[in-house]
Design a protein around this motif. Structure first.
Motif, PDB file in Angstrom:
ATOM      1  N   LEU A  10       0.824  -1.214   0.000  1.00 45.50           N
ATOM      2  CA  LEU A  10       0.000   0.000   0.000  1.00 45.50           C
ATOM      3  C   LEU A  10       0.855   1.261   0.000  1.00 45.50           C
ATOM      4  CD1 LEU A  10      -2.927  -0.944   2.418  1.00 45.50           C
ATOM      5  CD2 LEU A  10      -2.918  -0.898  -0.077  1.00 45.50           C
ATOM      6  N   GLU A  11       2.012   1.215   0.626  1.00 41.07           N
ATOM      7  CA  GLU A  11       2.920   2.362   0.591  1.00 41.07           C
ATOM      8  C   GLU A  11       3.486   2.575  -0.813  1.00 41.07           C
ATOM      9  OE1 GLU A  11       5.688   1.213   3.557  1.00 41.07           O
ATOM     10  OE2 GLU A  11       4.495   2.002   5.237  1.00 41.07           O
ATOM     11  N   SER A  12       3.808   1.471  -1.494  1.00 41.06           N
ATOM     12  CA  SER A  12       4.314   1.571  -2.861  1.00 41.06           C
ATOM     13  C   SER A  12       3.236   2.117  -3.800  1.00 41.06           C
ATOM     14  CB  SER A  12       4.774   0.194  -3.345  1.00 41.06           C
ATOM     15  OG  SER A  12       5.213   0.249  -4.685  1.00 41.06           O
ATOM     16  N   GLN A  13       1.994   1.651  -3.628  1.00 42.98           N
ATOM     17  CA  GLN A  13       0.890   2.169  -4.438  1.00 42.98           C
ATOM     18  C   GLN A  13       0.653   3.649  -4.149  1.00 42.98           C
ATOM     19  OE1 GLN A  13      -1.961  -0.952  -3.221  1.00 42.98           O
ATOM     20  NE2 GLN A  13      -2.236  -1.357  -5.408  1.00 42.98           N
ATOM     21  N   GLN A  14       0.852   4.044  -2.907  1.00 41.54           N
ATOM     22  CA  GLN A  14       0.689   5.453  -2.551  1.00 41.54           C
ATOM     23  C   GLN A  14       1.738   6.317  -3.235  1.00 41.54           C
ATOM     24  OE1 GLN A  14      -1.776   6.783  -1.137  1.00 41.54           O
ATOM     25  NE2 GLN A  14      -1.167   8.766  -0.339  1.00 41.54           N
ATOM     26  N   ASP A  15       2.954   5.817  -3.354  1.00 47.69           N
ATOM     27  CA  ASP A  15       4.002   6.560  -4.060  1.00 47.69           C
ATOM     28  C   ASP A  15       3.582   6.821  -5.508  1.00 47.69           C
ATOM     29  OD1 ASP A  15       5.594   6.588  -1.817  1.00 47.69           O
ATOM     30  OD2 ASP A  15       6.773   4.834  -2.411  1.00 47.69           O
ATOM     31  N   GLU A  16       3.003   5.816  -6.161  1.00 46.66           N
ATOM     32  CA  GLU A  16       2.537   5.992  -7.534  1.00 46.66           C
ATOM     33  C   GLU A  16       1.370   6.975  -7.593  1.00 46.66           C
ATOM     34  OE1 GLU A  16       1.650   2.275  -9.344  1.00 46.66           O
ATOM     35  OE2 GLU A  16       3.641   1.429  -9.010  1.00 46.66           O
ATOM     36  N   PHE A  17       0.502   6.910  -6.597  1.00 45.55           N
ATOM     37  CA  PHE A  17      -0.649   7.812  -6.531  1.00 45.55           C
ATOM     38  C   PHE A  17      -0.191   9.263  -6.411  1.00 45.55           C
ATOM     39  CE2 PHE A  17      -4.114   9.773  -3.911  1.00 45.55           C
ATOM     40  CZ  PHE A  17      -5.110   9.721  -4.880  1.00 45.55           C
ATOM     41  N   ILE A 179       0.559  19.644   1.374  1.00 45.16           N
ATOM     42  CA  ILE A 179      -0.743  19.201   1.880  1.00 45.16           C
ATOM     43  C   ILE A 179      -0.543  18.340   3.117  1.00 45.16           C
ATOM     44  CG2 ILE A 179      -2.724  17.716   1.384  1.00 45.16           C
ATOM     45  CD1 ILE A 179      -2.444  18.664  -1.554  1.00 45.16           C
ATOM     46  N   LYS A 180      -1.287  18.661   4.171  1.00 47.76           N
ATOM     47  CA  LYS A 180      -1.120  17.921   5.417  1.00 47.76           C
ATOM     48  C   LYS A 180      -2.417  17.935   6.221  1.00 47.76           C
ATOM     49  CE  LYS A 180       0.870  22.027   7.629  1.00 47.76           C
ATOM     50  NZ  LYS A 180       2.079  22.604   8.260  1.00 47.76           N
ATOM     51  N   TRP A 181      -2.486  17.001   7.134  1.00 49.38           N
ATOM     52  CA  TRP A 181      -3.627  16.863   8.039  1.00 49.38           C
ATOM     53  C   TRP A 181      -3.086  16.650   9.449  1.00 49.38           C
ATOM     54  CZ3 TRP A 181      -2.849  14.380   3.466  1.00 49.38           C
ATOM     55  CH2 TRP A 181      -3.796  14.544   2.442  1.00 49.38           C
ATOM     56  N   LYS A 182      -3.988  16.733  10.419  1.00 46.98           N
ATOM     57  CA  LYS A 182      -3.654  16.378  11.796  1.00 46.98           C
ATOM     58  C   LYS A 182      -4.825  15.622  12.409  1.00 46.98           C
ATOM     59  CE  LYS A 182      -0.307  19.921  13.191  1.00 46.98           C
ATOM     60  NZ  LYS A 182      -0.007  21.019  14.134  1.00 46.98           N
ATOM     61  N   LEU A 235      -9.907  11.353  -2.505  1.00 48.75           N
ATOM     62  CA  LEU A 235      -9.606  10.527  -1.350  1.00 48.75           C
ATOM     63  C   LEU A 235      -8.129  10.171  -1.416  1.00 48.75           C
ATOM     64  CD1 LEU A 235     -12.708  10.426  -1.481  1.00 48.75           C
ATOM     65  CD2 LEU A 235     -12.590   8.082  -0.648  1.00 48.75           C
ATOM     66  N   CYS A 236      -7.351  10.758  -0.521  1.00 47.45           N
ATOM     67  CA  CYS A 236      -5.887  10.735  -0.645  1.00 47.45           C
ATOM     68  C   CYS A 236      -5.234   9.541   0.026  1.00 47.45           C
ATOM     69  CB  CYS A 236      -5.309  12.017  -0.055  1.00 47.45           C
ATOM     70  SG  CYS A 236      -5.642  13.462  -1.072  1.00 47.45           S
ATOM     71  N   GLY A 237      -5.924   8.858   0.912  1.00 46.47           N
ATOM     72  CA  GLY A 237      -5.315   7.725   1.578  1.00 46.47           C
ATOM     73  C   GLY A 237      -5.973   7.454   2.912  1.00 46.47           C
ATOM     74  N   PHE A 238      -5.479   6.421   3.585  1.00 42.66           N
ATOM     75  CA  PHE A 238      -5.999   6.079   4.908  1.00 42.66           C
ATOM     76  C   PHE A 238      -4.856   5.551   5.759  1.00 42.66           C
ATOM     77  CE2 PHE A 238      -5.874   1.896   3.069  1.00 42.66           C
ATOM     78  CZ  PHE A 238      -5.788   1.007   4.127  1.00 42.66           C
ATOM     79  N   LYS A 239      -5.133   5.410   7.053  1.00 41.58           N
ATOM     80  CA  LYS A 239      -4.138   4.860   7.972  1.00 41.58           C
ATOM     81  C   LYS A 239      -4.860   4.334   9.207  1.00 41.58           C
ATOM     82  CE  LYS A 239       0.488   4.588   7.939  1.00 41.58           C
ATOM     83  NZ  LYS A 239       1.395   5.715   8.168  1.00 41.58           N
ATOM     84  N   PRO A 240      -4.498   3.150   9.689  1.00 43.57           N
ATOM     85  CA  PRO A 240      -4.983   2.724  11.004  1.00 43.57           C
ATOM     86  C   PRO A 240      -4.512   3.723  12.056  1.00 43.57           C
ATOM     87  CG  PRO A 240      -4.002   0.886   9.803  1.00 43.57           C
ATOM     88  CD  PRO A 240      -3.668   2.123   9.033  1.00 43.57           C
ATOM     89  N   LEU A 252       0.889  13.315   2.519  1.00 42.90           N
ATOM     90  CA  LEU A 252       0.478  12.286   1.567  1.00 42.90           C
ATOM     91  C   LEU A 252       1.381  11.064   1.618  1.00 42.90           C
ATOM     92  CD1 LEU A 252      -0.424  14.504  -1.511  1.00 42.90           C
ATOM     93  CD2 LEU A 252      -1.914  12.713  -0.604  1.00 42.90           C
ATOM     94  N   LYS A 253       2.667  11.281   1.735  1.00 41.95           N
ATOM     95  CA  LYS A 253       3.636  10.185   1.730  1.00 41.95           C
ATOM     96  C   LYS A 253       3.492   9.275   2.950  1.00 41.95           C
ATOM     97  CE  LYS A 253       7.262  13.072   3.833  1.00 41.95           C
ATOM     98  NZ  LYS A 253       7.190  12.413   5.140  1.00 41.95           N
ATOM     99  N   ASP A 254       2.797   9.746   3.985  1.00 38.78           N
ATOM    100  CA  ASP A 254       2.637   8.967   5.213  1.00 38.78           C
ATOM    101  C   ASP A 254       1.437   8.021   5.159  1.00 38.78           C
ATOM    102  OD1 ASP A 254       4.788  10.380   6.401  1.00 38.78           O
ATOM    103  OD2 ASP A 254       3.422  12.025   6.899  1.00 38.78           O
TER     104      ASP A 254
END
Length: 269
Positions: A10-17, A179-182, A235-240, A252-254
């Motif tokens: 999923l991290e590799s796919q995120q890099d492509e995204f 771009i960032k979130w908290k 929809l930029c991504g997700f994380k537990p 985004l990279k996280d």
């Protein structure tokens, strides 16, 4: 051969995204409204021509503004923050559909407890949505922009409409990297998954219903009341949440690639 687990994939796919966003973000931000390009993934349109949905969001965000800040007679920044968040929730609901609960438009005396959704097949699993706005990322300091260009607020809205949507490619890439979130500790502790959304449209006072306290169409330079209602968000991504640190910047990279979230949610059902 080293073991490859689901997180590495999923991290590799995120890099492509991210590469995809860097290449296409200028096209996405060139005009307001619906974006309908071949090959665009995880781009959701909210309130497309749905005046009732727009009214529902406006009512809810007005009530929250009144509840926590009282009647405001200047530019209602708090209203906009609430609405950005609600558009993000609408985008996630549109993407995940019947997997998750409906959007909650109830007003609670002590708030909603920091939970946006739960899984329909497992109500103990909660999801939080964090939404940031491309426009807010681009212009982080409202006052500094006014001072730099010598604009009043009305002129500022017009300037943004003509300017920010035509960024050069290198400028767009710079914004993408900013771009960032908290997520705060309460949100992390009460949810199992956090989904991160980027809103492409401006959410400014032209989206506020006409009778919001102190804001009139003559003030804004919009003589018409009917406005084409549509918002587009990625929809930029997700994380537990157990992999997130509260009150720190999340980029985004996280994130994990959002296309893997359905498979991840099966873990809980």
């Amino acid at each position: 051969m080293p073991e490859i687990n689901w997180m590495i994939i999923l991290e590799s796919q995120q890099d492509e995204f991210i590469l995809f966003l860097n290449y296409n973000i200028r096209t996405f931000t060139r005009s307001r409204g619906i974006y309908n390009f071949d090959g665009v993934t995880h781009l959701e349109a909210v309130c497309y021509g749905d005046d009732e949905k727009e009214k529902q969001m406006n009512w809810f965000c007005e009530e929250l503004t009144y509840k926590y800040y009282g009647y405001r007679y200047d530019f209602p920044d708090e209203f906009i923050n609430y609405k950005i968040g609600k558009i993000g929730e609408e985008s996630v609901k549109q993407y995940l559909g019947e997997l998750i609960s409906d959007i909650d438009y109830k007003l609670y005396e002590w708030g909603d407890g920091g939970k946006d959704f739960y899984l329909k097949n497992n109500k103990s699993v909660s999801l939080q949505v964090k939404t940031t706005c491309f426009d807010r990322t681009l212009e982080n300091d409202f006052c500094s922009v006014l001072n730099e260009h010598g604009l009043d607020e009305c002129e500022y809205f017009e300037w943004k409409e003509d300017d920010y949507v035509n960024l050069k490619h290198d400028q767009c890439e710079k914004v993408i990297n900013q771009i960032k979130w908290k997520i705060n500790k309460q949100e992390r502790d009460k949810n199992e998954i956090c989904i991160f959304v980027l809103l492409l449209n401006q959410v400014v006072a032209d989206r506020i219903c006409q009778n919001f306290g102190g804001i009139g169409w003559d003030y804004l330079g919009y003589p018409q009341i009917e406005i084409d209602v549509s918002y587009s968000s990625i929809l930029c991504g997700f994380k537990p949440t157990d992999l997130l640190e509260p009150d720190t910047d999340i980029y985004l990279k996280d994130l994990f690639y959002i296309g893997g979230i359905r498979g991840y949610l099966k873990h809980f059902t």
